[in-house]
Design a protein around this motif. Structure first.
Motif, PDB file in Angstrom:
ATOM      1  N   MET A   1       0.840  -1.189   0.000  1.00  0.00           N
ATOM      2  CA  MET A   1       0.000   0.000   0.000  1.00  0.00           C
ATOM      3  C   MET A   1       0.873   1.236   0.000  1.00  0.00           C
ATOM      4  O   MET A   1       1.785   1.372   0.800  1.00  0.00           O
ATOM      5  CB  MET A   1      -0.880  -0.018   1.254  1.00  0.00           C
ATOM      6  N   PRO A   3       0.841   5.126   0.586  1.00  0.00           N
ATOM      7  CA  PRO A   3       0.017   6.261   0.997  1.00  0.00           C
ATOM      8  C   PRO A   3       0.254   7.440   0.070  1.00  0.00           C
ATOM      9  O   PRO A   3       1.385   7.704  -0.322  1.00  0.00           O
ATOM     10  CB  PRO A   3       0.501   6.583   2.396  1.00  0.00           C
ATOM     11  N   ARG A   5       0.375  11.451  -0.260  1.00  0.00           N
ATOM     12  CA  ARG A   5       0.790  12.367   0.818  1.00  0.00           C
ATOM     13  C   ARG A   5       0.355  13.801   0.596  1.00  0.00           C
ATOM     14  O   ARG A   5       0.134  14.234  -0.524  1.00  0.00           O
ATOM     15  CB  ARG A   5       2.306  12.363   0.957  1.00  0.00           C
ATOM     16  N   SER A   9       4.879  16.804   2.798  1.00  0.00           N
ATOM     17  CA  SER A   9       5.561  15.597   3.228  1.00  0.00           C
ATOM     18  C   SER A   9       6.638  15.191   2.244  1.00  0.00           C
ATOM     19  O   SER A   9       7.463  14.351   2.546  1.00  0.00           O
ATOM     20  CB  SER A   9       4.557  14.465   3.412  1.00  0.00           C
ATOM     21  N   GLU A  36      -5.853  10.347  15.222  1.00  0.00           N
ATOM     22  CA  GLU A  36      -5.137   9.075  15.147  1.00  0.00           C
ATOM     23  C   GLU A  36      -5.855   8.014  15.981  1.00  0.00           C
ATOM     24  O   GLU A  36      -6.051   6.876  15.544  1.00  0.00           O
ATOM     25  CB  GLU A  36      -3.711   9.295  15.673  1.00  0.00           C
ATOM     26  N   LEU A  39      -9.192   6.899  14.382  1.00  0.00           N
ATOM     27  CA  LEU A  39      -8.974   5.989  13.261  1.00  0.00           C
ATOM     28  C   LEU A  39      -8.624   4.589  13.768  1.00  0.00           C
ATOM     29  O   LEU A  39      -9.143   3.570  13.280  1.00  0.00           O
ATOM     30  CB  LEU A  39      -7.850   6.505  12.361  1.00  0.00           C
TER      31      LEU A  39
ATOM     32  N   HIS B  26       0.541   3.049   9.222  1.00  0.00           N
ATOM     33  CA  HIS B  26      -0.092   3.846  10.278  1.00  0.00           C
ATOM     34  C   HIS B  26      -0.221   2.982  11.511  1.00  0.00           C
ATOM     35  O   HIS B  26       0.072   1.773  11.489  1.00  0.00           O
ATOM     36  CB  HIS B  26      -1.398   4.490   9.800  1.00  0.00           C
ATOM     37  N   GLU B  65       4.158  11.295   8.647  1.00  0.00           N
ATOM     38  CA  GLU B  65       3.570  12.167   7.629  1.00  0.00           C
ATOM     39  C   GLU B  65       2.096  11.812   7.520  1.00  0.00           C
ATOM     40  O   GLU B  65       1.714  10.667   7.727  1.00  0.00           O
ATOM     41  CB  GLU B  65       4.191  11.909   6.249  1.00  0.00           C
ATOM     42  N   ARG B  76      -2.008   8.905   9.868  1.00  0.00           N
ATOM     43  CA  ARG B  76      -0.628   9.352  10.070  1.00  0.00           C
ATOM     44  C   ARG B  76       0.270   8.154   9.794  1.00  0.00           C
ATOM     45  O   ARG B  76       0.203   7.137  10.490  1.00  0.00           O
ATOM     46  CB  ARG B  76      -0.483   9.810  11.516  1.00  0.00           C
ATOM     47  N   TYR B  77       1.101   8.270   8.767  1.00  0.00           N
ATOM     48  CA  TYR B  77       1.995   7.182   8.381  1.00  0.00           C
ATOM     49  C   TYR B  77       3.376   7.398   8.974  1.00  0.00           C
ATOM     50  O   TYR B  77       3.904   8.503   8.956  1.00  0.00           O
ATOM     51  CB  TYR B  77       2.095   7.083   6.855  1.00  0.00           C
ATOM     52  N   TYR B  78       3.909   6.306   9.494  1.00  0.00           N
ATOM     53  CA  TYR B  78       5.251   6.384  10.078  1.00  0.00           C
ATOM     54  C   TYR B  78       6.197   5.627   9.175  1.00  0.00           C
ATOM     55  O   TYR B  78       5.850   4.579   8.634  1.00  0.00           O
ATOM     56  CB  TYR B  78       5.267   5.775  11.481  1.00  0.00           C
TER      57      TYR B  78
END
Lengths: 935, 115
Positions: A1, A3, A5, A9, A36, A39, B26, B65, B76-78
Motif C-alpha cells: 500500500m 500512501p 501524501r 511531506s 489518530e 482511526l 499507520h 507524515e 498518520r503514516y510512520y
C-alpha cells in the motif's frame, strides 16, 4: 500500500524545518492525536466485527485493548506536546547555530572591521564597567549579611554638648553616647535588636609580630543582629558584653586570619595584645564580611565592654564611657518582622524624646535657652541601613556618579561609531540583502541574522572589555590610598559577579543599540525597488547618509561636553596643586610609630621616640626631624573649646579650635614662619610651665591680634576656670587636616608636656626623599624590629593622597575625554572617507568642469565644518549643564569658565581639521576621467 | 488467546522499528503486524504503541507524515529513518547476543548445579 501524501511531506525534514513548515501549534498537535486514536478504534472495531463480534461488543473490546481511553489520550497529548517542544527547541538552536556560522564566516572575511568594533566596544564598556565597579561597591552593594534590607541606621542630629569622636563610619551627627545606646536598646519593641560599634586604629601583637590596622569595637548584639555565622570558633553574643572590662576576648577578621595566621584552626584560644590589652581569640568572622563600613576593613573585633583600654580615644585614667556627654558610637538596628521603617521611627522618636527631656536635659549646664530648646527638639532619624554606615556614601556619591555618567557617554560614542560602521557595511551589502529578500527570505529572518552578528560583536567586545576594565581599575587603585592614617579607603578593585553581570548586560544592550537601526535599514522594504531604480546604487542611502552625519555630530557634541568637563576638573586639580599649604612639603618624609599601643609601656614609648629622633637626625642628608600627634593633611583632626585671656565667652559662643601637640623644632622643620615670640625647645617638657603657640587665625578668632604672645589660655568646655597655659609664640597659618580646607584656628603645644603613645614623624632631607625612605626603615628596625612603621611616605605623596578624589575625577575624566575625542575622530574620519568614496563621481565631474583641487577640498572640509559647528554648539549646552552639576567638586573655578570652553573648542576644532584633511586631500587628488569611468 | 508475555522495557520501540522496516504504516497497521507476528502473545495495550511512536519520532528514529488509507481515510503514516535502521540493527545485534548469553548461562547452570 502506498500512501498518497500531503504536499509538505515530500520535503526533506531539514528543509521543512528551515522554512518553518513542520512546526505545529499546540491545538493542532492535540487534534492530530485525537484523529489518530479515532482511526485506530474505528479500524479495530471493523476488524473485530469481521471476526464476528457485534458492534457493541467490538466497541467494548477495542477500547479494552487500547487501554483506558481518557487517560491514554491525556498521556499521548502530553508526550506529543513534550516532543513538539523539544523539537522546536532543537530547531531554534539549529537556526541560531546556522546564523552564527554565517556570521562567523562573514567576520573572518572582514577582520579589520571586527577588530575596530571590538576595540571600540572594549574601550567604551571597559571604562564603564570599571566605574560601575566603584559605584556598585561604594553606593549600591548591600552588606553581605542576613536580610540586609531589614537593617536601619540611627542618627541624631542637633547640638551635642560635650566631646565627640567620629570616624569614616559617619559624621558626628550619627554618634550616640554609650548610656543612650543602652537606653534605646532596652526600651524598643519595634526593633529585634540594636547594635553599636566604633572604628579605631589598632596595633595587634600576636606572637612576635605586631601589625597596625583598623579595628572595630562592637556591642554583643553586633554579630547576632547581622545574622553572621563564624568561619571558626564563635562570634560575640550578649554574654560577651555584660560587665565593663570583664570580657577580654576578640574575633579576628577572615582576611587577617588567612593572611597572618595562614588560616590556622588553632588560632582560637591564642592570646594577643590589641593596643596593649591582652585578649583571647574566640573565633573568626565569616569570609567576605569586612565590617559594616565601606572603605574600612577591620582586622579585629573587640567587645564594647573592653573599650576602656583598647580604644585609644578613651583615657583609662578618666574613662568617660558612661558619660552622656561623650558621643562616640554608631548605631544600627534590625526591624522586627512586620514592622515598617515608619513605625519603628515613630516608636524610637517617643523613646528618644523622653530620654532627652527627662534624663539628659537636666544634666546640661551653661546652655543658652535657645540651644536648650534645640537640644530638647532633637529627633532620632531612622534610615535604610542595608549598605551599612560610611562617610564614603555621601563623599563619593557625586564624583562617582559623575564618572559613571562620563563613561556611559563614552560608551554611547563608541556605539555611534559602530552603528556607523554597520551602516556603511549595510550599504555595501545592500545588493546581497536585496537578492535574498527577492528570493523570498523573510525580513524577520534577515534582521535576526544581522542582529545575531551585532550580538556576537557585542559579546566579543564585552569579553575584551574585561581587560580594559581590569586595567582601568588598576589605574584607579594606584590613585586611591589605603586608609592607614585617615586618607583614602580600603576598597577592592577586582571584577566581582555584579560587575560581570553589568558587563554582560552592557554588551547585549549596546549590541542592540548599535545594531538595531542598521539591521532595520539594511533590510528595508523598498530595498529591492531602490536598487533596481538606481542601477545598483541604493537610493534610500540618503537617509542613511543623514543618519551617519547625525551620529558623528552627536559624537562631536558629546566629546565637546566631556572635554569641557575634563578641562574643568584638570583646572580644579591645578588650582589645588597651587594651594599654598603654609608648610613646605618638598623633601619632607613622614611616618607614624605607635609603640605605646603594643609591645612598649607608656614610659618606654617616650624613650623610643627620643631614640628614633636622635638616630633619624644622624642619617646622611637629613637636615631636621620633628613630630606631631595629629598626622597632617590626612583628614585627621583633634580639637576642643578654649578659654583665652581677654576673650568673652558666653553660653553659645563658638570657642572651638583645632590643636596639635608637636616636637621642639616643628616650626623650623615644617618651615612655618614664626611671626612673634618663640617656638618650642627641649626645655618645654613635663614639669616646666605649660606653653602654647597659636596661629594667625586663632589670634584673629579670639581677638588677640598681633599681641598674642604673653596672653594666657586653657582648654576646657566651661567659660570659667584657670588659664593654665601661656602663649609664647605666634606663627603663620598652615593647612592642617585637608589640602582643600581653609586654614583653621590652631593651637600647638609641646608633646613633651603631654607624652603620647603614638607620634607622627617628619624628616626633612637635603637629598631626594625617596632615598631616605630605606634609611628610615633601617633606623626603626634597629630600635625594635617588630615595631610597625605606619604610612611611611613622602609628604608630597601624602598631599596627593589627601586629594585623591579630586585626582581620581581629574585624571579619569581627562583620560575618558581623550578616549571620547579619539573615538569621535575615528567616527568622523570613517564617515568622511566613506562620503568621499561615494561622491567620487560627483567630484570627478566637478573637476572635469573646471573646479580646482582647493574647491573640492573645500567641499569636504565644509562638511566637516558643519558637523563640528553643530556638534560643538550642542556640546557647549551639555557642558554648561555638566559644569553646573559638578560645581561643588571644583576648587577655585567656575563651572562656566570661558577659557576652558575656548580651549575645548580649539582642541576639538584641531582634531576635526586634522581628521578631515586626509579625506579632503584624497578627494582633490582624484583623476577626473578615472572617477567618471568608475560607474 | 495464549498466555500473554509481558514486554521487556524498551523492546516495544525496537519491535515497532522492525515493523516499519517493511514500509510506511499507520498505527493500526503496526498493531496488526505485531499481533500477527507474535500470534497475540505480547501483552501490550494499543495506546502504548503510540507512546512508543512519539519516542521514536523525537529521537528521529522514525518520521511521521499524513497520508490517506486505501479507504480514503486520513491517517498518520510512520516510516523508519536512516538513524532508525542503524538503531534497529544495533539493537538487534545486542538483543541476540544478550539472549544467547542468558540462554547459555541458564541451560548450563542447571547441569552444574547438580553434581
Amino acid at each position: 500500500m502506498t500512501p498518497s501524501r500531503d504536499p509538505p511531506s515530500g520535503v526533506r525534514p531539514g528543509v521543512a524545518r528551515l522554512f518553518r513548515l513542520a512546526v505545529r501549534r499546540a491545538d493542532r498537535v492535540r487534534a492530530d492525536i485525537d484523529d489518530e486514536i479515532r482511526l485506530h478504534l474505528e479500524l479495530r472495531v471493523r476488524q473485530l466485527m469481521d471476526e464476528g463480534l457485534s458492534l457493541d461488543e467490538a466497541r467494548a473490546e477495542a477500547e479494552r485493548r487500547f487501554g483506558p481511553i481518557d487517560q491514554a489520550r491525556e498521556r499521548l497529548h502530553r508526550s506529543a506536546s513534550r516532543r513538539e517542544g523539544r523539537m522546536r527547541m532543537r530547531e531554534w538552536l539549529e537556526v541560531v547555530l546556522q546564523d552564527l556560522k554565517i556570521t562567523l564566516r562573514g567576520m573572518r572575511r572582514a577582520p579589520g572591521f571586527v577588530l575596530t568594533i571590538v576595540v571600540c566596544l572594549a574601550l567604551g564598556i571597559g571604562a564603564n564597567s570599571a566605574t560601575f565597579s566603584l559605584v556598585d561597591q561604594l553606593l549600591l552593594r548591600p552588606l553581605p549579611v542576613v536580610a540586609p534590607d531589614r537593617l536601619v541606621n540611627l542618627s541624631a542630629p542637633g547640638p551635642k554638648p560635650g566631646r565627640d569622636n567620629s570616624s569614616l563610619a559617619g559624621p558626628s551627627s550619627e554618634l550616640f553616647s554609650y548610656p543612650m545606646f543602652r537606653d534605646i536598646s532596652r526600651s524598643t519593641t519595634a526593633l529585634s535588636g540594636v547594635a553599636a560599634f566604633r572604628l579605631i586604629p589598632v596595633s595587634i601583637a600576636l606572637g612576635d609580630r605586631t601589625r597596625f590596622g583598623q579595628g572595630a569595637i562592637v556591642s554583643g548584639s553586633y554579630f547576632p543582629l547581622l545574622g553572621l555565622k563564624p568561619a571558626l570558633g564563635r562570634l560575640f553574643g550578649p554574654q560577651d558584653d555584660q560587665t565593663l572590662g570583664a570580657h577580654p576576648v576578640a574575633v579576628l577578621a577572615y582576611d587577617y586570619w588567612a593572611r597572618e595566621l595562614g588560616s590556622d584552626t588553632a588560632a582560637v584560644g591564642r592570646t594577643m595584645r590589641v593596643n596593649g590589652e591582652l585578649l583571647t581569640v574566640i573565633g573568626v568572622a565569616p569570609r567576605g564580611f569586612g565590617g559594616t563600613t565601606v572603605g574600612v576593613r577591620p582586622v579585629v573585633y573587640v567587645p564594647l565592654s573592653m573599650a576602656v583600654g583598647v580604644d585609644p580615644a578613651i583615657d583609662p585614667a578618666h574613662p568617660d564611657m558612661e558619660s552622656r556627654r561623650y558621643y562616640w558610637l554608631y548605631l544600627f538596628a534590625r526591624l522586627r518582622p512586620e514592622v515598617s521603617l515608619a513605625q519603628a521611627s515613630n516608636e524610637l522618636d517617643r523613646v528618644y524624646h523622653s530620654i532627652i527631656t527627662e534624663v539628659e536635659a537636666p544634666l546640661q549646664s551653661g546652655m543658652s535657652a535657645a540651644t536648650m530648646a534645640r537640644f530638647r527638639e532633637r529627633k532620632i532619624v531612622v534610615e535604610d541601613g542595608r549598605r551599612g554606615q560610611s562617610l564614603l556614601h555621601g563623599q563619593t556619591r557625586q564624583p562617582m556618579l559623575l564618572l559613571f555618567g562620563i563613561t556611559l557617554l563614552v560608551t554611547l560614542i563608541a556605539c555611534a561609531n559602530i552603528a556607523n560602521l554597520l551602516l556603511v557595511r549595510g550599504a555595501a551589502r545592500a545588493g546581497e540583502m536585496a537578492v535574498r529578500l527577492s528570493l523570498g527570505a523573510s525580513r524577520r529572518r534577515l534582521i535576526a541574522q544581522l542582529l545575531s552578528e551585532s550580538v556576537l560583536l557585542g559579546l566579543l567586545g564585552g569579553a575584551a572589555s574585561l581587560l580594559v576594565a581590569a586595567g582601568t581599575l588598576r589605574l584607579i587603585a594606584s590613585l586611591v590610598p589605603t586608609s592607614d592614617l585617615g586618607n583614602g579607603a580600603t576598597l577592592s578593585f577586582g571584577l566581582p559577579p555584579s560587575v560581570l553581570i553589568f558587563t554582560a548586560v552592557m554588551s547585549l544592550g549596546t549590541s542592540l543599540l548599535f545594531g538595531l537601526f542598521p539591521a532595520l535599514h539594511g533590510t528595508r522594504g523598498d530595498l529591492v525597488t531602490a536598487i533596481r531604480a538606481s542601477g545598483g546604487q541604493p537610493s534610500g542611502a540618503r537617509r542613511a547618509a543623514r543618519l551617519r552625519s547625525g551620529l558623528v555630530t552627536a559624537q562631536i557634541a558629546l566629546s565637546m561636553s566631556l572635554l569641557v568637563a575634563a578641562g574643568l576638573f584638570v583646572g580644579s586639580l591645578r588650582n589645588i596643586a597651587r594651594i599654598d599649604l603654609g608648610i613646605e612639603v618638598e623633601r619632607l618624609v613622614t611616618f607614624g610609630l605607635a609603640p605605646g599601643f603594643g609591645g612598649h609601656s607608656h614610659e618606654e614609648a617616650q624613650a623610643v621616640f627620643a631614640e628614633v629622633e636622635r638616630r633619624l637626625g644622624a642619617i646622611a642628608g637629613v637636615s631636621g626631624v620633628t613630630a606631631s600627634t595629629v598626622p597632617l593633611l590626612t583628614g585627621s583632626t583633634n580639637g576642643g573649646n578654649v578659654r583665652v585671656e581677654g576673650f568673652a565667652r558666653g553660653p553659645d559662643t563658638d570657642a572651638n579650635t583645632r590643636k596639635d601637640a608637636v616636637g621642639a623644632s616643628f616650626f623650623d622643620v615644617m618651615r612655618i614662619p614664626l611671626l612673634a615670640g618663640r617656638g618650642f625647645t627641649d626645655a618645654d617638657r613635663l614639669g616646666a610651665p605649660p606653653v602654647a603657640v597659636v596661629n594667625e587665625t586663632f589670634a584673629r578668632k579670639f581677638g588677640l591680634g598681633r599681641d598674642a604672645v604673653g596672653r594666657r589660655m586653657a582648654f576646657g568646655n566651661t567659660a570659667d576656670g584657670p588659664l593654665d597655659m601661656e602663649i609664647v609664640g605666634l606663627v603663620s597659618d598652615s593647612h592642617y587636616s585637608g589640602v582643600r580646607d581653609a586654614e583653621p584656628p590652631l593651637v600647638f603645644t609641646p608633646y613633651l608636656q603631654n607624652p603620647p603613645d603614638a607620634l607622627i614623624f617628619y624628616v626633612r632631607t637635603a637629598r631626594a626623599p625617596e632615598a631616605t625612605l630605606a634609611a628610615i626603615r633601617g633606623v626603626v628596625r634597629s630600635i625594635d624590629p617588630e615595631m610597625p612603621l605606619i604610612g611611611l611616605k613622602t609628604m608630597p605623596e601624602q598631599v596627593r593622597d589627601n586629594v585623591y578624589v579630586d585626582r581620581l575625577v581629574g585624571l579619569l575624566s581627562a583620560a575618558f575625554a581623550v578616549l571620547a575625542t579619539l573615538l569621535a575622530a575615528v567616527g568622523l574620519y570613517g564617515v568622511l572617507a566613506y562620503t568621499v568614496a561615494q561622491r567620487r563621481r560627483e567630484f570627478g565631474l566637478r573637476m572635469a568642469l573646471g573646479a580646482d583641487a582647493g574647491c573640492v577640498r573645500g567641499l569636504v572640509l565644509a562638511q566637516v565644518g558643519r558637523m563640528a559647528l553643530v556638534g560643538g554648539v550642542l556640546g557647549v549646552g551639555g557642558a554648561l549643564a555638566l559644569g553646573r552639576t559638578a560645581q561643588s567638586l571644583l576648587y577655585g573655578l567656575d563651572g562656566s569658565n570661558p577659557a576652558i570652553y575656548v580651549a575645548a573648542a580649539t582642541v576639538l576644532g584641531l582634531v576635526a581639521i586634522v581628521t578631515g584633511w586626509l579625506p579632503a586631500w584624497r578627494a582633490s587628488r582624484l583623476e577626473p576621467m578615472e572617477a567618471l569611468r568608475l560607474e | 488467546m495464549p498466555d500473554a508475555l509481558p514486554l521487556v522495557k524498551g523492546t516495544l520501540d525496537v519491535l515497532v522499528l522492525k515493523a516499519l522496516c517493511w514500509g510506511p504504516m499507520h498505527g493500526f497497521e503496526i498493531t496488526r503486524w505485531l499481533e500477527g507476528r507474535s500470534g497475540g502473545a505480547l501483552d501490550v495495550q494499543d495506546s502504548a504503541l503510540y507512546q512508543a511512536l512519539h519516542r521514536l519520532e523525537e529521537r528521529e528514529l522514525a518520521r511521521a507524515e499524513w497520508g490517506v488509507t486505501e479507504n480514503n481515510q486520513r491517517a498518520r503514516y510512520y516510516r523508519v529513518t536512516k538513524q532508525g535502521r542503524a538503531h534497529l540493527a544495533a539493537s538487534t545485534r545486542q538483543w541476540v547476543r544478550y539472549a544467547e548469553t542468558v540462554t547459555g548461562i541458564l541451560t548450563t547452570a542447571v547441569e552444574s548445579a547438580s553434581p
